[in-house]
Scaffold this motif. Structure first.
Motif, PDB file in Angstrom:
ATOM      1  N   ARG B  30     -65.366  26.300   9.338  1.00 28.99           N
ATOM      2  CA  ARG B  30     -65.071  26.753  10.689  1.00 28.99           C
ATOM      3  C   ARG B  30     -63.603  27.134  10.845  1.00 28.99           C
ATOM      4  O   ARG B  30     -63.277  28.131  11.485  1.00 28.99           O
ATOM      5  CB  ARG B  30     -65.397  25.635  11.672  1.00 28.99           C
ATOM      6  N   THR B  31     -62.707  26.339  10.267  1.00 25.30           N
ATOM      7  CA  THR B  31     -61.282  26.636  10.419  1.00 25.30           C
ATOM      8  C   THR B  31     -60.919  27.922   9.687  1.00 25.30           C
ATOM      9  O   THR B  31     -59.913  28.552   9.998  1.00 25.30           O
ATOM     10  CB  THR B  31     -60.404  25.491   9.878  1.00 25.30           C
ATOM     11  N   ARG B  32     -61.720  28.312   8.697  1.00 28.50           N
ATOM     12  CA  ARG B  32     -61.419  29.556   7.975  1.00 28.50           C
ATOM     13  C   ARG B  32     -61.766  30.791   8.793  1.00 28.50           C
ATOM     14  O   ARG B  32     -61.281  31.881   8.522  1.00 28.50           O
ATOM     15  CB  ARG B  32     -62.248  29.599   6.681  1.00 28.50           C
ATOM     16  N   VAL B  33     -62.694  30.588   9.790  1.00 23.73           N
ATOM     17  CA  VAL B  33     -63.062  31.731  10.639  1.00 23.73           C
ATOM     18  C   VAL B  33     -61.888  32.024  11.572  1.00 23.73           C
ATOM     19  O   VAL B  33     -61.361  31.105  12.192  1.00 23.73           O
ATOM     20  CB  VAL B  33     -64.323  31.389  11.460  1.00 23.73           C
ATOM     21  N   PRO B  34     -61.437  33.295  11.664  1.00 23.62           N
ATOM     22  CA  PRO B  34     -60.280  33.599  12.511  1.00 23.62           C
ATOM     23  C   PRO B  34     -60.531  33.237  13.972  1.00 23.62           C
ATOM     24  O   PRO B  34     -61.679  33.222  14.424  1.00 23.62           O
ATOM     25  CB  PRO B  34     -60.113  35.126  12.342  1.00 23.62           C
ATOM     26  N   ASP B  35     -59.458  32.951  14.712  1.00 19.36           N
ATOM     27  CA  ASP B  35     -59.557  32.563  16.120  1.00 19.36           C
ATOM     28  C   ASP B  35     -60.307  33.608  16.932  1.00 19.36           C
ATOM     29  O   ASP B  35     -60.104  34.804  16.750  1.00 19.36           O
ATOM     30  CB  ASP B  35     -58.151  32.388  16.715  1.00 19.36           C
ATOM     31  N   GLY B  36     -61.156  33.124  17.831  1.00 20.21           N
ATOM     32  CA  GLY B  36     -61.847  34.057  18.718  1.00 20.21           C
ATOM     33  C   GLY B  36     -63.151  34.573  18.143  1.00 20.21           C
ATOM     34  O   GLY B  36     -64.060  34.910  18.878  1.00 20.21           O
ATOM     35  N   ALA B  37     -63.267  34.605  16.799  1.00 24.10           N
ATOM     36  CA  ALA B  37     -64.511  35.083  16.184  1.00 24.10           C
ATOM     37  C   ALA B  37     -65.404  33.884  15.865  1.00 24.10           C
ATOM     38  O   ALA B  37     -64.948  32.748  15.792  1.00 24.10           O
ATOM     39  CB  ALA B  37     -64.199  35.855  14.915  1.00 24.10           C
ATOM     40  N   THR B  38     -66.719  34.131  15.726  1.00 25.75           N
ATOM     41  CA  THR B  38     -67.607  33.080  15.244  1.00 25.75           C
ATOM     42  C   THR B  38     -68.440  33.656  14.109  1.00 25.75           C
ATOM     43  O   THR B  38     -68.860  34.803  14.152  1.00 25.75           O
ATOM     44  CB  THR B  38     -68.561  32.563  16.343  1.00 25.75           C
ATOM     45  N   ASN B  39     -68.667  32.815  13.121  1.00 26.25           N
ATOM     46  CA  ASN B  39     -69.512  33.215  12.003  1.00 26.25           C
ATOM     47  C   ASN B  39     -70.885  32.584  12.189  1.00 26.25           C
ATOM     48  O   ASN B  39     -71.023  31.360  12.149  1.00 26.25           O
ATOM     49  CB  ASN B  39     -68.859  32.751  10.704  1.00 26.25           C
ATOM     50  N   PRO B  40     -71.917  33.395  12.425  1.00 28.73           N
ATOM     51  CA  PRO B  40     -73.232  32.814  12.742  1.00 28.73           C
ATOM     52  C   PRO B  40     -73.780  31.902  11.643  1.00 28.73           C
ATOM     53  O   PRO B  40     -74.414  30.886  11.937  1.00 28.73           O
ATOM     54  CB  PRO B  40     -74.127  34.041  12.944  1.00 28.73           C
TER      55      PRO B  40
END
Lengths: 221, 314
Positions: B30-40
């Motif tokens: 989760r922390t690797r996903v950039p701020d504001g985006a979500t990885n489904p």
């Protein structure tokens, strides 16, 4: 004060019961569950319709949403007179013109002007036919005409006629789904009949039963 | 504290350690996903891990309580699964009473018979008596349209969601000399090999799967299933110490359970496709409904119950 707390407690009990018996679930297909002023218009097959929609609304939305309901039903006994006006905070309207002391349209517009959202059943009565919907009454059109900024949201309640058909006493614990579609508005030059037809079509489009029914006739044929 | 409860706690701790690792991995992803985006994919993974926490905690508690706890837990699972199944079957108003009977009489009685450990009753009550009685109740209402379809679909719901699923708590009623106070562990063994086998089958199916088992129906592949079977057998062998089985027999039992479970999963995929549903419900976040969780258990439980009873029971 005590009555208000009691009303709150009864409200939570109704939500819990609806979720336990029917595992009722909302599908937000055309709108997001956010605080906007809306008129949810729904199909009507059972007395449990209104509590189902009420139960799936998130609590913040539920507090601002008032069902429009028949006065002759909700004032019949002391229990109903507590549940209808105080738990659901129904906008009570009289279905029988000869008994009317106030205009139903005025009551609905007044509730909207206070900032509430509404739940209405434009068929007027419970649908006991095999048609998906009865012809709509004019109320929805009049609201849309008088308060054009309010979103009119088609709301389909699936499965309730199987959970509790008329004449049965025991509800079946099947899963009920409430689908919220994309909002519609009365067009500039649209007349009443054209709009009501469009509204009914938008509502029926949300029905998941239609594809199942189709499968049924295939089997029968 | 008895040795059985000790072992349940020990195994729970092992699973908790595994889940803690998975939770940690999920949060790192989760922390690797950039701020504001979500990885489904990451979000689904994290929600699934959360649901597994709930299931592990509930099953551990039920097992520590003992037979009553396990019976009540599976009675509730059956109720939820039957509700999902019957939501999508064909029925008419004439079936209302027989369906109400299925939920409120047949289901509780079946679990009562399991609870008192009367194998003669819980083995015949649904497939003989409920199956004979319910169509009569429907027929009395005088509606013959699609009668056989309506009856058959209701009965299959009862058969799978209630009768088959109730064979999990029924494991605690087996009579295995020298093992009777440790029967709760047999449930742990069974649930672990089926669920972990499923998970590994899914993982390897995605990684190395090439040849589909049932093209057009399910993404399951022979490669994935072979890996799942091998790992289920391996896990079974490693868990032999909590069972009455020898290590080799434990591997065999695990492999058989996994194979039956995979078959069940395939069958329920076919039913879902026919009914046009993707998930039976949304009651378990990230996993679909109870039926999604139980479909493999449903097919594997009677097989595991009967083989165990026939070879190790008296």
């Amino acid at each position: 004060m005590i009555r208000r707390l009691a009303a709150r407690a009864v409200g939570y009990a109704i939500v819990f019961f609806a979720q336990f018996v029917t595992a009722v679930r909302a599908e937000w297909r055309g709108i997001e569950p956010v605080r906007r002023q809306r008129v949810y218009f729904a199909n009507h097959v059972s007395n449990a319709d209104m509590p189902m929609i009420w139960s799936v609304l998130p609590p913040a939305l539920r507090r601002d949403t008032r069902p429009v309901a028949a006065a002759d039903y909700w004032l019949k006994s002391r229990l109903r007179a507590f549940v209808g006006p105080e738990v659901f905070r129904c906008v009570l309207v009289d279905r029988r013109p000869e008994h009317r002391t106030s205009d139903p349209m005025e009551a609905m517009i007044a509730a909207l002007d206070e900032g509430s959202s509404l739940i209405i059943f434009p068929e007027g009565n419970r649908n006991m036919t095999s048609d998906p919907l009865l012809p709509f009454k004019a109320g929805l059109f009049n609201i849309g005409r008088q308060r054009p900024e309010v979103d009119l949201v088609p709301t389909w309640i699936a499965n309730l006629n199987e959970i509790m058909p008329k004449g049965e006493v025991i509800p079946l614990p099947l899963i009920c789904t409430v689908t919220f579609g994309a909002p519609i508005h009365v067009g500039e030059a649209e007349d009443k009949d054209a709009f009501l037809e469009r509204a009914a079509a938008a509502l029926v489009d949300l029905a998941p039963e239609r594809s199942l029914r189709k499968g049924e006739t295939d089997v029968a044929a | 504290m008895s040795a059985t409860v000790n072992d349940i706690l020990l195994l729970s701790l092992g699973v908790v350690a595994l889940l803690a690792t998975l939770t940690f991995v999920g949060e790192v992803l989760r922390t690797r996903v950039p701020d504001g985006a979500t990885n489904p994919v990451v979000e689904t993974f994290v929600t699934r891990v959360h649901s597994w926490w709930g299931m592990v905690i509930l099953l551990s508690l039920a097992l520590i309580i003992g037979r009553t706890g396990v019976v009540l837990l599976f009675a509730f699972c059956s109720f939820a699964a039957l509700r999902e199944f019957l939501t999508y079957t064909r029925k008419r108003q004439a079936d209302h009473l027989s369906l109400a009977f299925a939920f409120f009489v047949v289901l509780p009685l079946q679990y009562l018979f399991v609870g008192i450990g009367h194998e003669g009753l819980f083995g015949t009550f649904i497939p003989v008596y409920a199956f004979l009685l319910l169509p009569v109740i429907s027929a009395l209402r005088g509606d013959s349209q699609m009668f056989l379809v309506r009856v058959a679909e209701t009965q299959w719901g009862l058969m799978t969601a209630v009768f088959c699923a109730s064979h999990v708590p029924a494991l605690m009623t087996l009579d295995i000399p020298g093992y009777n106070h440790r029967l709760a562990l047999l449930i742990v063994f069974f649930v672990m090999v089926v669920q972990l086998g499923d998970l590994l089958e899914y993982f390897f199916g995605r990684r190395i799967g090439r040849t589909r088992i049932a093209p057009g129906l399910s993404p399951k592949t022979w490669e994935g299933v072979a890996c799942g079977l091998a790992f289920a057998a391996l896990i079974g062998g490693l868990l032999a110490w909590i069972t009455p089985f020898s290590p080799l027999a434990a591997m065999f039992m695990a492999a058989v359970s996994f194979a039956a479970g995979t078959a069940g999963n395939l069958v329920f995929t076919a039913i879902k496709q026919d009914r046009g549903v993707k998930d039976w419900s949304h009651l378990i976040p990230g996993q679909g409904g109870f039926m999604e969780q139980l479909d493999s258990v449903i097919f594997a439980a009677p097989v595991f119950f009967h083989i165990t009873g026939a070879i190790w029971g008296v």
